[in-house]
Design a protein around this motif. Structure first.
Motif, PDB file in Angstrom:
ATOM      1  N   SER A  30       1.051  -1.151   0.128  1.00  0.00           N
ATOM      2  CA  SER A  30      -0.006   0.097  -0.060  1.00  0.00           C
ATOM      3  C   SER A  30       0.915   1.255  -0.046  1.00  0.00           C
ATOM      4  N   ILE A  31       2.079   1.239   0.489  1.00  0.00           N
ATOM      5  CA  ILE A  31       3.031   2.253   0.821  1.00  0.00           C
ATOM      6  C   ILE A  31       3.842   2.329  -0.581  1.00  0.00           C
ATOM      7  N   ASN A  32       3.669   2.835  -1.698  1.00  0.00           N
ATOM      8  CA  ASN A  32       4.381   2.703  -2.640  1.00  0.00           C
ATOM      9  C   ASN A  32       4.530   4.151  -3.357  1.00  0.00           C
ATOM     10  N   THR A  33       5.214   4.196  -4.708  1.00  0.00           N
ATOM     11  CA  THR A  33       5.605   5.394  -5.376  1.00  0.00           C
ATOM     12  C   THR A  33       5.178   4.510  -6.952  1.00  0.00           C
ATOM     13  N   MET A  34       4.230   5.505  -7.644  1.00  0.00           N
ATOM     14  CA  MET A  34       4.010   5.016  -8.892  1.00  0.00           C
ATOM     15  C   MET A  34       4.624   6.162 -10.087  1.00  0.00           C
ATOM     16  N   GLY A  35       5.161   5.680 -11.041  1.00  0.00           N
ATOM     17  CA  GLY A  35       5.784   6.718 -12.060  1.00  0.00           C
ATOM     18  C   GLY A  35       5.529   6.445 -13.382  1.00  0.00           C
ATOM     19  N   SER A  50       6.416  11.123 -10.790  1.00  0.00           N
ATOM     20  CA  SER A  50       5.961  10.242 -10.025  1.00  0.00           C
ATOM     21  C   SER A  50       5.208  10.920  -8.895  1.00  0.00           C
ATOM     22  N   ILE A  51       4.670   9.843  -8.229  1.00  0.00           N
ATOM     23  CA  ILE A  51       3.546  10.171  -7.182  1.00  0.00           C
ATOM     24  C   ILE A  51       3.739   9.116  -6.126  1.00  0.00           C
ATOM     25  N   THR A  52       3.704   9.564  -4.712  1.00  0.00           N
ATOM     26  CA  THR A  52       3.663   8.431  -3.550  1.00  0.00           C
ATOM     27  C   THR A  52       2.355   8.340  -3.051  1.00  0.00           C
ATOM     28  N   SER A  53       2.136   7.293  -2.474  1.00  0.00           N
ATOM     29  CA  SER A  53       0.684   6.815  -2.021  1.00  0.00           C
ATOM     30  C   SER A  53       0.156   7.904  -1.043  1.00  0.00           C
ATOM     31  N   GLY A  54       0.966   8.774  -0.814  1.00  0.00           N
ATOM     32  CA  GLY A  54       0.717   9.985   0.104  1.00  0.00           C
ATOM     33  C   GLY A  54       0.430  11.261  -0.763  1.00  0.00           C
ATOM     34  N   GLY A  55       0.485  10.957  -2.173  1.00  0.00           N
ATOM     35  CA  GLY A  55       0.126  12.118  -2.931  1.00  0.00           C
ATOM     36  C   GLY A  55       1.078  13.218  -3.419  1.00  0.00           C
ATOM     37  N   SER A  56       2.386  12.830  -3.177  1.00  0.00           N
ATOM     38  CA  SER A  56       3.512  13.882  -3.406  1.00  0.00           C
ATOM     39  C   SER A  56       4.086  13.674  -4.540  1.00  0.00           C
ATOM     40  N   THR A  57       4.076  14.572  -5.193  1.00  0.00           N
ATOM     41  CA  THR A  57       4.555  14.308  -6.754  1.00  0.00           C
ATOM     42  C   THR A  57       5.779  15.091  -7.236  1.00  0.00           C
ATOM     43  N   ASN A  58       6.337  14.627  -8.235  1.00  0.00           N
ATOM     44  CA  ASN A  58       7.653  14.990  -8.644  1.00  0.00           C
ATOM     45  C   ASN A  58       7.732  14.789 -10.146  1.00  0.00           C
ATOM     46  N   TYR A  59       8.252  15.895 -10.956  1.00  0.00           N
ATOM     47  CA  TYR A  59       8.089  16.159 -12.323  1.00  0.00           C
ATOM     48  C   TYR A  59       9.530  16.364 -12.847  1.00  0.00           C
ATOM     49  N   ALA A  60       9.902  15.777 -13.920  1.00  0.00           N
ATOM     50  CA  ALA A  60      11.002  16.224 -14.804  1.00  0.00           C
ATOM     51  C   ALA A  60      11.221  17.716 -15.228  1.00  0.00           C
ATOM     52  N   ASP A  61      12.115  18.429 -15.087  1.00  0.00           N
ATOM     53  CA  ASP A  61      11.917  19.767 -15.394  1.00  0.00           C
ATOM     54  C   ASP A  61      11.434  19.897 -16.975  1.00  0.00           C
ATOM     55  N   LYS A  86       4.878  18.636 -27.107  1.00  0.00           N
ATOM     56  CA  LYS A  86       5.895  18.981 -28.188  1.00  0.00           C
ATOM     57  C   LYS A  86       6.273  17.867 -28.831  1.00  0.00           C
ATOM     58  N   PRO A  87       6.960  17.949 -29.861  1.00  0.00           N
ATOM     59  CA  PRO A  87       7.464  16.773 -30.568  1.00  0.00           C
ATOM     60  C   PRO A  87       8.424  15.930 -29.813  1.00  0.00           C
ATOM     61  N   GLU A  88       9.420  16.731 -29.137  1.00  0.00           N
ATOM     62  CA  GLU A  88      10.312  16.058 -28.127  1.00  0.00           C
ATOM     63  C   GLU A  88       9.661  15.086 -27.016  1.00  0.00           C
ATOM     64  N   ASP A  89       8.238  15.348 -26.831  1.00  0.00           N
ATOM     65  CA  ASP A  89       7.730  14.466 -25.964  1.00  0.00           C
ATOM     66  C   ASP A  89       7.343  12.904 -26.520  1.00  0.00           C
ATOM     67  N   THR A  90       7.601  12.942 -27.840  1.00  0.00           N
ATOM     68  CA  THR A  90       7.269  11.534 -28.471  1.00  0.00           C
ATOM     69  C   THR A  90       8.101  10.436 -28.134  1.00  0.00           C
ATOM     70  N   ALA A  91       7.781   9.430 -27.368  1.00  0.00           N
ATOM     71  CA  ALA A  91       8.347   8.286 -26.883  1.00  0.00           C
ATOM     72  C   ALA A  91       7.304   7.403 -26.446  1.00  0.00           C
ATOM     73  N   VAL A  92       7.953   6.118 -25.921  1.00  0.00           N
ATOM     74  CA  VAL A  92       6.962   5.133 -25.476  1.00  0.00           C
ATOM     75  C   VAL A  92       6.913   5.389 -23.852  1.00  0.00           C
ATOM     76  N   TYR A  93       5.777   5.613 -23.525  1.00  0.00           N
ATOM     77  CA  TYR A  93       5.762   5.835 -21.843  1.00  0.00           C
ATOM     78  C   TYR A  93       5.292   4.653 -21.144  1.00  0.00           C
ATOM     79  N   TYR A  94       6.031   4.499 -20.127  1.00  0.00           N
ATOM     80  CA  TYR A  94       5.718   3.280 -19.490  1.00  0.00           C
ATOM     81  C   TYR A  94       5.378   3.530 -17.838  1.00  0.00           C
ATOM     82  N   CYS A  95       4.439   2.871 -17.304  1.00  0.00           N
ATOM     83  CA  CYS A  95       4.101   2.968 -15.919  1.00  0.00           C
ATOM     84  C   CYS A  95       4.943   2.072 -15.146  1.00  0.00           C
ATOM     85  N   ASN A  96       5.167   2.592 -13.998  1.00  0.00           N
ATOM     86  CA  ASN A  96       5.779   2.016 -13.071  1.00  0.00           C
ATOM     87  C   ASN A  96       5.413   1.896 -11.553  1.00  0.00           C
ATOM     88  N   VAL A  97       5.533   0.971 -10.671  1.00  0.00           N
ATOM     89  CA  VAL A  97       5.267   0.976  -9.479  1.00  0.00           C
ATOM     90  C   VAL A  97       6.498   0.239  -8.496  1.00  0.00           C
TER      91      VAL A  97
END
Length: 118
Positions: A30-35, A50-61, A86-97
């Protein structure tokens, strides 16, 4: 076993928006980080948000102010709202826990393609 299933990728024009979703199932502490991570051709996989189970977020610049990550702990789901793409956002996006109890456990989804045309 833990399964992560992403959805919501696709093709969008620059300046447009997309929403990615990820549903996690299985034995998840239950206590995890998803990204959300992404990998463009010829580049290394990088953390987007990423976001913790407590709701704290972190973003790439590179996505701050444009992307917003949220989660529903009851449903074990996370979303990534992407705007001003933006075109530079083109990528395969992966979910992680991931979580750590004596050892670090990390699980990945299969990935979803996001293509931003100029």
């Amino acid at each position: 076993q833990v399964q992560l299933v992403e959805s919501g990728g696709g093709l969008v024009q620059a300046g447009g928006s997309l929403r990615l979703s990820c549903a996690a199932s299985g034995s998840i502490f239950s206590i995890n980080t998803m990204g959300w991570y992404r990998q463009a051709p010829g580049k290394q996989r990088e953390l987007v948000a990423s976001i913790t189970s407590g709701g704290s977020t972190n973003y790439a610049d590179s996505v701050k102010g444009r992307f917003t990550m949220s989660r529903d702990n009851a449903k074990n789901t996370v979303d990534l709202q992407m705007s001003s793409l933006k075109p530079e956002d083109t990528a395969v996006y992966y979910c992680n826990v991931q979580w750590t109890i004596r050892a670090t456990f990390t699980y990945w989804g299969q990935g979803t393609q996001v293509t931003v045309s100029s």
